[in-house]
Design a protein around this motif. Sequence first.
Motif, PDB file in Angstrom:
ATOM      1  N   LYS A 133       0.825  -1.255   0.119  1.00  0.00           N
ATOM      2  CA  LYS A 133      -0.139   0.018   0.018  1.00  0.00           C
ATOM      3  C   LYS A 133       1.070   1.280  -0.067  1.00  0.00           C
ATOM      4  O   LYS A 133       0.584   2.271  -0.660  1.00  0.00           O
ATOM      5  CB  LYS A 133      -0.825   0.162   1.286  1.00  0.00           C
ATOM      6  N   ASP A 136       2.335   1.741  -3.328  1.00  0.00           N
ATOM      7  CA  ASP A 136       1.302   2.105  -4.326  1.00  0.00           C
ATOM      8  C   ASP A 136       1.008   3.567  -4.180  1.00  0.00           C
ATOM      9  O   ASP A 136       0.994   4.202  -5.162  1.00  0.00           O
ATOM     10  CB  ASP A 136      -0.010   1.392  -4.102  1.00  0.00           C
ATOM     11  N   ASN A 137       1.044   4.027  -2.985  1.00  0.00           N
ATOM     12  CA  ASN A 137       0.915   5.627  -2.781  1.00  0.00           C
ATOM     13  C   ASN A 137       1.869   6.260  -3.392  1.00  0.00           C
ATOM     14  O   ASN A 137       1.767   7.209  -3.812  1.00  0.00           O
ATOM     15  CB  ASN A 137       0.520   5.766  -1.084  1.00  0.00           C
ATOM     16  N   GLU A 142       0.114   9.344  -4.145  1.00  0.00           N
ATOM     17  CA  GLU A 142      -1.231   9.370  -3.759  1.00  0.00           C
ATOM     18  C   GLU A 142      -0.779   9.914  -2.029  1.00  0.00           C
ATOM     19  O   GLU A 142       0.050   9.130  -1.479  1.00  0.00           O
ATOM     20  CB  GLU A 142      -1.889   8.089  -3.732  1.00  0.00           C
ATOM     21  N   VAL A 144      -1.528   9.601   2.096  1.00  0.00           N
ATOM     22  CA  VAL A 144      -2.171   8.694   2.735  1.00  0.00           C
ATOM     23  C   VAL A 144      -3.647   9.054   3.181  1.00  0.00           C
ATOM     24  O   VAL A 144      -4.580   8.182   2.937  1.00  0.00           O
ATOM     25  CB  VAL A 144      -1.365   8.540   4.241  1.00  0.00           C
ATOM     26  N   PRO A 146      -6.827  10.604   1.831  1.00  0.00           N
ATOM     27  CA  PRO A 146      -7.319  11.155   0.531  1.00  0.00           C
ATOM     28  C   PRO A 146      -8.064  12.450   0.381  1.00  0.00           C
ATOM     29  O   PRO A 146      -8.065  12.980  -0.484  1.00  0.00           O
ATOM     30  CB  PRO A 146      -8.381   9.823   0.009  1.00  0.00           C
TER      31      PRO A 146
END
Length: 209
Positions: A133, A136-137, A142, A144, A146
């Motif tokens: 995760k 991916d972020n 991205e 943490v 959103p």
Amino acid sequence: MNYKILLVDDHLVVKAGVSIILNNEIENLSIAYSSDYFETIHLIKINQYDLIVLDINIPGGKSTAMIAEIKSYLPNVKILMFSAYEEESYALRYIHAGADGYLNKLSGEDKIVEAVKSIMTSGKYLTSTIINKLNDNHRNNEPVNPFDKLSNRELEIAKLLVKGEGNLEISNCLGIQMSTVSTYKNRVFEKLKINNLVELIEKYKLFYD
């Protein structure tokens, strides 16, 4: 020298069970106990601990803010979050706040021992799920949280929606057209990758409760 652990949980059975598992598998442990956040703060003010195994949902708890407060008293202490909440939804939030690991309460005895040993030796316990995760972020740039993707106005409207305000109430509150409220609402849903108000409320609670 004993490795000192403070086990924080309001369920006696959980504390007793985890204590037995750890003492059976790891030598030279000294385990203390706390049942709520207020007692935890009192104990860390007068004692030194190497590791705090901290339940997320304890009486008096302050969500992720607990981590910074605990480390303000014990800067070098390691914190392993221990919770029944699913890892995929909650772990990154606490890791980002400064926790050194996250373990689901439904984990088997071997995982409990593995988590504590990992923190004792490396200072961290990150499962493959958490690592993937995080990767991916990072790869997708991205955040943490959103909600960090929202503009100030979008976040303002999201908060009003979570409070139960409808389009008309938001329109009157902010002095904008209802059509504008709808546009912002659609942007919020799109950026958060959700489809309805129920999902918005659930996601908001993950990061702000």
